[in-house]
Write a protein that holds these residues in place. Sequence first.
Motif, PDB file in Angstrom:
ATOM      1  N   LYS A 140     -89.965 -56.239 -20.417  1.00  0.00           N
ATOM      2  CA  LYS A 140     -89.749 -56.978 -21.832  1.00  0.00           C
ATOM      3  C   LYS A 140     -88.266 -57.758 -21.659  1.00  0.00           C
ATOM      4  O   LYS A 140     -87.453 -57.362 -20.969  1.00  0.00           O
ATOM      5  CB  LYS A 140     -89.791 -55.845 -22.926  1.00  0.00           C
ATOM      6  CG  LYS A 140     -88.803 -54.535 -22.791  1.00  0.00           C
ATOM      7  CD  LYS A 140     -89.513 -53.650 -23.457  1.00  0.00           C
ATOM      8  CE  LYS A 140     -90.890 -53.026 -23.176  1.00  0.00           C
ATOM      9  NZ  LYS A 140     -90.979 -52.125 -21.894  1.00  0.00           N
ATOM     10  N   ASN A 155     -87.346 -45.006 -27.757  1.00  0.00           N
ATOM     11  CA  ASN A 155     -88.594 -45.822 -28.055  1.00  0.00           C
ATOM     12  C   ASN A 155     -89.957 -44.950 -27.769  1.00  0.00           C
ATOM     13  O   ASN A 155     -89.792 -43.881 -28.536  1.00  0.00           O
ATOM     14  CB  ASN A 155     -88.423 -47.048 -26.904  1.00  0.00           C
ATOM     15  CG  ASN A 155     -88.348 -46.855 -25.606  1.00  0.00           C
ATOM     16  OD1 ASN A 155     -87.345 -46.649 -25.260  1.00  0.00           O
ATOM     17  ND2 ASN A 155     -89.297 -47.154 -24.796  1.00  0.00           N
ATOM     18  N   ASP A 156     -90.598 -45.204 -27.125  1.00  0.00           N
ATOM     19  CA  ASP A 156     -92.009 -44.674 -27.082  1.00  0.00           C
ATOM     20  C   ASP A 156     -92.198 -43.135 -27.134  1.00  0.00           C
ATOM     21  O   ASP A 156     -91.275 -42.288 -26.621  1.00  0.00           O
ATOM     22  CB  ASP A 156     -92.843 -44.982 -25.807  1.00  0.00           C
ATOM     23  CG  ASP A 156     -92.466 -46.226 -25.180  1.00  0.00           C
ATOM     24  OD1 ASP A 156     -92.037 -47.067 -25.741  1.00  0.00           O
ATOM     25  OD2 ASP A 156     -93.281 -46.416 -24.144  1.00  0.00           O
ATOM     26  N   GLN A 203     -88.928 -41.596 -25.139  1.00  0.00           N
ATOM     27  CA  GLN A 203     -88.021 -42.413 -24.526  1.00  0.00           C
ATOM     28  C   GLN A 203     -86.697 -42.348 -24.969  1.00  0.00           C
ATOM     29  O   GLN A 203     -86.506 -42.706 -26.263  1.00  0.00           O
ATOM     30  CB  GLN A 203     -88.666 -43.925 -24.086  1.00  0.00           C
ATOM     31  CG  GLN A 203     -89.894 -43.944 -23.435  1.00  0.00           C
ATOM     32  CD  GLN A 203     -89.407 -43.657 -21.947  1.00  0.00           C
ATOM     33  OE1 GLN A 203     -89.300 -44.853 -21.272  1.00  0.00           O
ATOM     34  NE2 GLN A 203     -89.644 -42.520 -21.110  1.00  0.00           N
ATOM     35  N   TRP A 241     -81.480 -49.773 -25.185  1.00  0.00           N
ATOM     36  CA  TRP A 241     -82.350 -49.415 -24.060  1.00  0.00           C
ATOM     37  C   TRP A 241     -81.383 -49.224 -22.872  1.00  0.00           C
ATOM     38  O   TRP A 241     -80.650 -50.088 -22.675  1.00  0.00           O
ATOM     39  CB  TRP A 241     -83.500 -50.231 -24.007  1.00  0.00           C
ATOM     40  CG  TRP A 241     -84.585 -49.788 -22.779  1.00  0.00           C
ATOM     41  CD1 TRP A 241     -85.808 -49.256 -23.182  1.00  0.00           C
ATOM     42  CD2 TRP A 241     -84.604 -50.080 -21.264  1.00  0.00           C
ATOM     43  NE1 TRP A 241     -86.384 -48.848 -21.950  1.00  0.00           N
ATOM     44  CE2 TRP A 241     -85.595 -49.345 -20.931  1.00  0.00           C
ATOM     45  CE3 TRP A 241     -83.675 -50.719 -20.578  1.00  0.00           C
ATOM     46  CZ2 TRP A 241     -86.132 -49.285 -19.559  1.00  0.00           C
ATOM     47  CZ3 TRP A 241     -84.160 -50.761 -19.204  1.00  0.00           C
ATOM     48  CH2 TRP A 241     -85.289 -49.751 -18.515  1.00  0.00           C
ATOM     49  N   ARG A 268     -97.705 -48.032 -14.752  1.00  0.00           N
ATOM     50  CA  ARG A 268     -97.008 -47.045 -15.550  1.00  0.00           C
ATOM     51  C   ARG A 268     -97.656 -46.359 -16.496  1.00  0.00           C
ATOM     52  O   ARG A 268     -98.814 -46.665 -17.045  1.00  0.00           O
ATOM     53  CB  ARG A 268     -95.606 -47.585 -15.763  1.00  0.00           C
ATOM     54  CG  ARG A 268     -95.745 -48.790 -16.740  1.00  0.00           C
ATOM     55  CD  ARG A 268     -94.370 -49.320 -17.313  1.00  0.00           C
ATOM     56  NE  ARG A 268     -94.435 -50.569 -18.353  1.00  0.00           N
ATOM     57  CZ  ARG A 268     -94.094 -51.672 -17.884  1.00  0.00           C
ATOM     58  NH1 ARG A 268     -94.041 -51.775 -16.521  1.00  0.00           N
ATOM     59  NH2 ARG A 268     -94.234 -52.642 -18.510  1.00  0.00           N
ATOM     60  N   ASP A 269     -96.996 -45.571 -17.160  1.00  0.00           N
ATOM     61  CA  ASP A 269     -97.498 -44.664 -18.491  1.00  0.00           C
ATOM     62  C   ASP A 269     -98.570 -43.863 -18.118  1.00  0.00           C
ATOM     63  O   ASP A 269     -99.901 -44.128 -19.026  1.00  0.00           O
ATOM     64  CB  ASP A 269     -97.622 -45.802 -19.529  1.00  0.00           C
ATOM     65  CG  ASP A 269     -96.448 -46.640 -19.654  1.00  0.00           C
ATOM     66  OD1 ASP A 269     -95.168 -46.186 -19.215  1.00  0.00           O
ATOM     67  OD2 ASP A 269     -96.503 -47.558 -20.331  1.00  0.00           O
ATOM     68  N   GLU A 272     -99.651 -51.519 -21.778  1.00  0.00           N
ATOM     69  CA  GLU A 272     -98.859 -50.443 -21.583  1.00  0.00           C
ATOM     70  C   GLU A 272     -99.444 -49.135 -22.192  1.00  0.00           C
ATOM     71  O   GLU A 272    -100.463 -49.494 -23.112  1.00  0.00           O
ATOM     72  CB  GLU A 272     -97.231 -50.631 -22.429  1.00  0.00           C
ATOM     73  CG  GLU A 272     -96.693 -52.167 -21.501  1.00  0.00           C
ATOM     74  CD  GLU A 272     -95.310 -52.250 -22.051  1.00  0.00           C
ATOM     75  OE1 GLU A 272     -94.307 -52.383 -21.206  1.00  0.00           O
ATOM     76  OE2 GLU A 272     -94.831 -52.226 -23.346  1.00  0.00           O
ATOM     77  N   TRP A 291     -90.879 -54.653 -29.596  1.00  0.00           N
ATOM     78  CA  TRP A 291     -89.791 -55.119 -28.676  1.00  0.00           C
ATOM     79  C   TRP A 291     -89.081 -56.414 -28.869  1.00  0.00           C
ATOM     80  O   TRP A 291     -88.051 -56.811 -28.397  1.00  0.00           O
ATOM     81  CB  TRP A 291     -90.508 -55.114 -27.304  1.00  0.00           C
ATOM     82  CG  TRP A 291     -90.640 -53.699 -26.660  1.00  0.00           C
ATOM     83  CD1 TRP A 291     -91.910 -53.029 -26.229  1.00  0.00           C
ATOM     84  CD2 TRP A 291     -89.394 -52.953 -26.047  1.00  0.00           C
ATOM     85  NE1 TRP A 291     -91.272 -51.902 -25.957  1.00  0.00           N
ATOM     86  CE2 TRP A 291     -89.927 -51.892 -25.697  1.00  0.00           C
ATOM     87  CE3 TRP A 291     -88.152 -52.994 -26.265  1.00  0.00           C
ATOM     88  CZ2 TRP A 291     -89.042 -50.632 -25.384  1.00  0.00           C
ATOM     89  CZ3 TRP A 291     -87.212 -52.010 -25.773  1.00  0.00           C
ATOM     90  CH2 TRP A 291     -87.916 -50.892 -25.372  1.00  0.00           C
TER      91      TRP A 291
HETATM   92  C1  FRU Z   1     -93.204 -49.424 -23.467  1.00  0.00           C
HETATM   93  C2  FRU Z   1     -92.667 -49.317 -22.503  1.00  0.00           C
HETATM   94  C3  FRU Z   1     -93.535 -48.525 -21.220  1.00  0.00           C
HETATM   95  C4  FRU Z   1     -92.342 -48.000 -20.299  1.00  0.00           C
HETATM   96  C5  FRU Z   1     -91.135 -47.781 -21.656  1.00  0.00           C
HETATM   97  C6  FRU Z   1     -89.907 -47.881 -20.920  1.00  0.00           C
HETATM   98  O1  FRU Z   1     -92.623 -49.550 -24.603  1.00  0.00           O
HETATM   99  O2  FRU Z   1     -92.395 -50.556 -21.993  1.00  0.00           O
HETATM  100  O3  FRU Z   1     -94.523 -49.252 -20.621  1.00  0.00           O
HETATM  101  O4  FRU Z   1     -92.849 -46.933 -19.701  1.00  0.00           O
HETATM  102  O5  FRU Z   1     -91.335 -48.590 -22.557  1.00  0.00           O
HETATM  103  O6  FRU Z   1     -88.958 -47.283 -21.615  1.00  0.00           O
END
Ligand code: FRU
Length: 521
Positions: free
Chosen positions: A2, A57-58, A74, A82, A188-189, A240, A325
């Motif tokens: 991002k 975050n997430d 996160q 971040w 990811r994720d 994501e 974001w």
């Molecule tokens: C979503 C994201 C995920 C990634 C995480 C990193 O907000 O971009 O795809 O794993 O945040 O913090």
Amino acid sequence: MKKYHLRIFWFVLGLALLSCKDGKKVAPISSDRAVNDLYKEAYRPQFHFSPPEKWMNDPNGLVYNQGVYHLFYQYYPEDIVWGPMHWGHAVSKDMVKWKNKPVALFPDEHGYIFSGSAVLDSNNSSGLGTKDNPPLVAIYTYHNAETAEAGQDDFQTQGIAYSLDNGDSWVKYDKNPVIKNPGYRDFRDPKVFWNQKENNWTMLLVAGDHLQIWQSTDLKAWIMVSKFGKEQGAHGGVWECPDMFPLKVDGTDMEKWVLLISINPGAPNGGSGTQYFIGDFDGRTFTSDQKEDKWIDWGTDNYAGVTYNNGPNDDRIFIGWMSNWAYAQETPTEKWRSAMTVPRKLALRSVKDRVELINYPLGNFDKIPVLGIEEEISLNENSVKTLSFDHFNSSEVLFKTASRSFNLEFQNGLGENLNLVLDGPNQQFVLDRSRSGKTSFDQDFAKNVQTMPITNLPKGEYEVRILMDWSSVEVFINNGQYVMTAQIFPNEFYKNLVISNPRDAVLELNGFAINGIKSIW
Ligand code: FRU
């Protein structure tokens, strides 16, 4: 990656490698801050989860085990922007009150700990626990900042860690990563769940513009079995945080599968948002004949949301990150940044000729009864009623109506207001936060008027429920058929609610209640 990640990426890299690479523990709360100062800061949500301090975050690793709902997230424990990702941790017994726990997962030689999920490995298929003490296994993405910087494409891999004490302490698997990267910059994720159709573990993984489905019998050796979505759904940004689960339509025997995919950017009101697909899953492949893009929440601030594994009563419980974001790193808070949505129960409901994904708050918040206002409100065309209340900053507004048009305006003494409008003729709901308080920290936030098409409300009365918590508002129309979540930063609490009737002969709001909600902290 991002927009803001790149900007701070290189700046934090050196720091990250120094402070985190060896897995050294970082205290989640600075020792010089008295604990009872926490959760009293300006804008601090009072009945939503937010981290004790610093950046979040997430939601990650949502799993229910031994009477406890785990919420990992996160987390960057060094700053309010971040940075090298850890997994923060909190637990709840009732999905209303949360208890903060120490940081669960720290970056290591494979990289930062990005988003992922957790499962209870009841049969000890992984061999990481015992039959008598089955492990909780976390499955997450490693993001290797060094190889990313070096321009390689394979810097995101998947790793696992396990806990034998219900999430209090974690051990990384010594043969990580369990899935190497075949060359996707976004890979990811992982969301892992027990697949009853195939009797194995199934993993959802996103690879930039599509979903991959992988399977395993032991959570360590994985093979890919199918892909979905390159040509379907919204693709305004990278895919994501996938999730997928079965739900019964209207509680009958008819089962459909729901796939959640967060995208950033490309959401209907700008920045990041979460789309969903309704379809079928044969155990290996997800298919959907859905033509239109569907969104779980039309507001700007519900992202990366996923659901609990192993939830009680087959409940499908969702939590999202209440930010975007586009401006997440600039919101005007100082000690911590951002909160989660309230936990919401998901369901499939047929409304007229469509099946819709419903999301509605799960918990029962503690009310402040003496301050509640309850009455029937009846307003002639173009007339206005003002209700004053001292606790809008932490409140619930609730009513039923059959009308297709109403205006609600929350106001404070500084001339700031938040407007919520059901605009019948244009079949839309509008959330206007452009004069809601502090907005200038981001250009788009400052002019933000958000819309949600309302094209399928059933005839007759429906419920409107609004949760306001200092710096957020969540609107649920018809028990979660239409939902909007947005952040707001008023310079003082709203004290008045002005209700107006723009066009009906009579606007009737039944069982109108304003309840204060008690702080959970
Ligand atoms: C979503 C994201 C995920 C990634 C995480 C990193 O907000 O971009 O795809 O794993 O945040 O913090």
